[in-house]
Design a protein around this motif. Structure first.
Motif, PDB file in Angstrom:
ATOM      1  N   UNK A 174      -7.903   3.131  16.765  1.00  0.00           N
ATOM      2  CA  UNK A 174      -7.841   1.718  15.888  1.00  0.00           C
ATOM      3  C   UNK A 174      -6.665   2.240  16.032  1.00  0.00           C
ATOM      4  N   UNK A 175      -6.185   1.533  15.587  1.00  0.00           N
ATOM      5  CA  UNK A 175      -4.168   1.286  15.245  1.00  0.00           C
ATOM      6  C   UNK A 175      -3.807  -0.244  14.300  1.00  0.00           C
ATOM      7  N   UNK A 204      -4.050   2.009  28.530  1.00  0.00           N
ATOM      8  CA  UNK A 204      -3.932   2.927  28.131  1.00  0.00           C
ATOM      9  C   UNK A 204      -5.777   3.061  27.517  1.00  0.00           C
ATOM     10  N   UNK A 205      -6.711   1.529  27.928  1.00  0.00           N
ATOM     11  CA  UNK A 205      -8.094   2.167  27.756  1.00  0.00           C
ATOM     12  C   UNK A 205      -8.369   1.393  26.621  1.00  0.00           C
ATOM     13  N   UNK A 206      -9.050   1.228  26.271  1.00  0.00           N
ATOM     14  CA  UNK A 206      -9.641   0.151  25.470  1.00  0.00           C
ATOM     15  C   UNK A 206      -9.692   0.625  23.483  1.00  0.00           C
ATOM     16  N   UNK A 207      -8.910   0.293  22.651  1.00  0.00           N
ATOM     17  CA  UNK A 207      -8.884   0.787  21.454  1.00  0.00           C
ATOM     18  C   UNK A 207      -9.274  -0.333  20.520  1.00  0.00           C
ATOM     19  N   UNK A 208      -9.426  -0.158  19.307  1.00  0.00           N
ATOM     20  CA  UNK A 208      -9.369  -0.952  18.143  1.00  0.00           C
ATOM     21  C   UNK A 208      -8.069  -1.374  17.652  1.00  0.00           C
ATOM     22  N   UNK A 209      -7.342  -2.803  17.613  1.00  0.00           N
ATOM     23  CA  UNK A 209      -6.075  -3.869  16.824  1.00  0.00           C
ATOM     24  C   UNK A 209      -6.690  -4.410  15.799  1.00  0.00           C
ATOM     25  N   UNK A 210      -5.958  -3.676  14.629  1.00  0.00           N
ATOM     26  CA  UNK A 210      -6.176  -4.569  13.588  1.00  0.00           C
ATOM     27  C   UNK A 210      -4.860  -4.921  13.470  1.00  0.00           C
ATOM     28  N   UNK A 211      -4.489  -6.186  13.954  1.00  0.00           N
ATOM     29  CA  UNK A 211      -3.576  -7.504  13.293  1.00  0.00           C
ATOM     30  C   UNK A 211      -3.069  -7.982  12.191  1.00  0.00           C
ATOM     31  N   UNK A 212      -1.825  -7.566  11.731  1.00  0.00           N
ATOM     32  CA  UNK A 212      -1.268  -8.564  10.305  1.00  0.00           C
ATOM     33  C   UNK A 212      -0.706  -9.570  10.889  1.00  0.00           C
ATOM     34  N   UNK A 226       4.660  -1.144   7.076  1.00  0.00           N
ATOM     35  CA  UNK A 226       5.112   0.090   8.000  1.00  0.00           C
ATOM     36  C   UNK A 226       5.699   1.254   6.928  1.00  0.00           C
ATOM     37  N   UNK A 227       6.415   1.520   6.075  1.00  0.00           N
ATOM     38  CA  UNK A 227       6.920   1.503   4.991  1.00  0.00           C
ATOM     39  C   UNK A 227       6.516   2.688   4.141  1.00  0.00           C
ATOM     40  N   UNK A 228       5.531   1.728   3.942  1.00  0.00           N
ATOM     41  CA  UNK A 228       4.466   2.065   2.444  1.00  0.00           C
ATOM     42  C   UNK A 228       2.987   2.544   3.061  1.00  0.00           C
ATOM     43  N   UNK A 229       2.873   2.613   4.855  1.00  0.00           N
ATOM     44  CA  UNK A 229       2.785   3.640   5.376  1.00  0.00           C
ATOM     45  C   UNK A 229       0.687   1.756   5.741  1.00  0.00           C
ATOM     46  N   UNK A 230       1.148   0.869   4.949  1.00  0.00           N
ATOM     47  CA  UNK A 230      -0.047   0.064   5.280  1.00  0.00           C
ATOM     48  C   UNK A 230      -0.426  -0.144   7.025  1.00  0.00           C
ATOM     49  N   UNK A 231       0.162   0.286   7.678  1.00  0.00           N
ATOM     50  CA  UNK A 231      -0.207  -0.020   8.965  1.00  0.00           C
ATOM     51  C   UNK A 231       0.445   1.460  10.334  1.00  0.00           C
ATOM     52  N   UNK A 232       0.092   0.971  11.114  1.00  0.00           N
ATOM     53  CA  UNK A 232       0.329   2.398  12.154  1.00  0.00           C
ATOM     54  C   UNK A 232       1.944   1.622  12.749  1.00  0.00           C
ATOM     55  N   UNK A 233       1.881   0.636  13.312  1.00  0.00           N
ATOM     56  CA  UNK A 233       2.846   0.393  14.472  1.00  0.00           C
ATOM     57  C   UNK A 233       3.667  -0.998  13.934  1.00  0.00           C
ATOM     58  N   UNK A 234       4.539  -0.987  13.639  1.00  0.00           N
ATOM     59  CA  UNK A 234       5.161  -2.387  13.402  1.00  0.00           C
ATOM     60  C   UNK A 234       5.971  -2.732  15.274  1.00  0.00           C
ATOM     61  N   UNK A 235       5.560  -4.617  15.091  1.00  0.00           N
ATOM     62  CA  UNK A 235       6.100  -5.177  16.328  1.00  0.00           C
ATOM     63  C   UNK A 235       7.619  -6.630  15.161  1.00  0.00           C
ATOM     64  N   UNK A 236       8.582  -6.190  16.110  1.00  0.00           N
ATOM     65  CA  UNK A 236       9.825  -7.150  15.358  1.00  0.00           C
ATOM     66  C   UNK A 236      10.984  -7.402  16.670  1.00  0.00           C
TER      67      UNK A 236
END
Length: 321
Positions: free
Chosen positions: A92-93, A117-125, A136-146
């Motif tokens: 999961x990411x 990559x293959x299958x993985x779970x994504x939780x998107x906010x 991202x700074x406070x560790x609430x997500x693994x990855x940020x897109x901007x």
């Protein structure tokens, strides 16, 4: 004591500047100063020597930073692991993305990533850029897109966060068409009456990027703000209904340009090229994220770029190696 106070001190140690540290922590300089004072009260010793330039830590501050940094890293890592296990099973990411990217770019990008990559779970906010950066700074997500632009960079500490270009877009002026297929509202030419302008709210990334375009052409005087929104999709709706001139990411405007409900309202000199970047913490221990990141860095990865189509054609995503 709050964990964010330790993070404040660690950033202050690296930057040796209250103003720069406050910028990277996304708070005011006075708020940062108060939090450092609160940490010093909790520790019971002065941690920062405010009489030197550039700023330096005291002996107590340097000793505390070394231990506190290790403790903060362990705590953040443990929290991220527990949150990941509680929210999504298996690989999961957690992803935070700007509103526009989450709708126009992210679904197709995740599909292409899964193919490689293959299958993985994504939780998107979906969030505004500032909230995504804080997450991202406070560790609430693994990855940020901007979105990123040379004159409007994302404010993240390069020593704490890695970045990687994963796509590109273009901010273009658009308008509803006249019966003859011409733009109802064109870009300012200095001769016509000011055009109704569908604007982004202040401090949004797209709004700040657009300001660089308009300032370079001294075009603000030729526009009258009649509507503001923080999401490109809202401006898209207003533009297709004929309320004014808007600058939209090509990814957002693609379908409307293809079906003729919008037309280009200015040439390429009115465009702004946008990078789409992924960001992650350099200390992340999420194995799925780390393997995913290696895939993005691999030579076979492709960066999707929106290509402007000829009139009447549908803009498409091409891939540039």
């Amino acid at each position: 004591m709050q964990l964010k106070w330790i993070e404040d001190l660690l950033v202050l140690e690296r930057t040796r500047s209250f103003s720069r540290a406050a910028e990277l922590r996304h708070i005011t300089q006075s708020a940062l100063s108060r939090r450092i004072r609160s940490l010093e009260d909790w520790v019971g010793a002065e941690l920062v020597d405010r009489n030197t330039y550039p700023l330096a830590l005291t002996r107590a501050g340097a000793a505390f930073c070394e231990t506190a940094g290790q403790a903060a890293e362990l705590l953040l890592d443990a929290r991220a692991t527990l949150r990941r296990e509680a929210s999504l099973p298996g690989n999961a990411i957690g992803i935070a993305a700007g509103h526009t990217l989450s709708l126009a770019f992210l679904p197709a990008w995740l599909k292409r990533c899964r193919q490689r990559f293959g299958d993985f779970h994504a939780r998107v906010v979906a969030a505004n850029v500032l909230d995504a950066v804080v997450a991202l700074s406070e560790g609430h997500c693994d990855l940020m897109l901007g979105y990123n632009h040379p004159r409007v960079p994302v404010s993240l500490d390069a020593e704490r966060f890695a970045s990687l270009a994963v796509g590109a877009d273009t901010l273009v002026p658009v308008s509803a068409p006249t019966s003859r297929g011409r733009p109802r509202y064109g870009v300012p030419d200095g001769r016509s009456a000011p055009m109704p302008f569908l604007a982004y709210t202040p401090n949004t990334t797209l709004g700040r990027v657009l300001d660089t375009v308009l300032e370079a052409r001294d075009a603000h005087r030729g526009l009258v703000r009649c509507y503001e929104a923080d999401m490109a999709m809202l401006l898209l709706k207003m533009a297709t209904e004929g309320h004014g001139l808007a600058w939209l990411p090509l990814s957002t405007a693609a379908e409307a340009l293809a079906d003729g409900s919008l037309v280009h309202a200015g040439d390429a000199s009115w465009h702004a090229e946008l990078g789409i970047f992924a960001y992650r913490s350099v200390i992340s221990s999420n194995p799925t994220l780390l393997e995913f990141w290696r895939m993005l860095e691999s030579p076979g990865s492709e960066t999707p770029t929106l290509v402007t189509a000829a009139a009447g054609d549908r803009p498409t995503l091409a891939s540039a190696a």
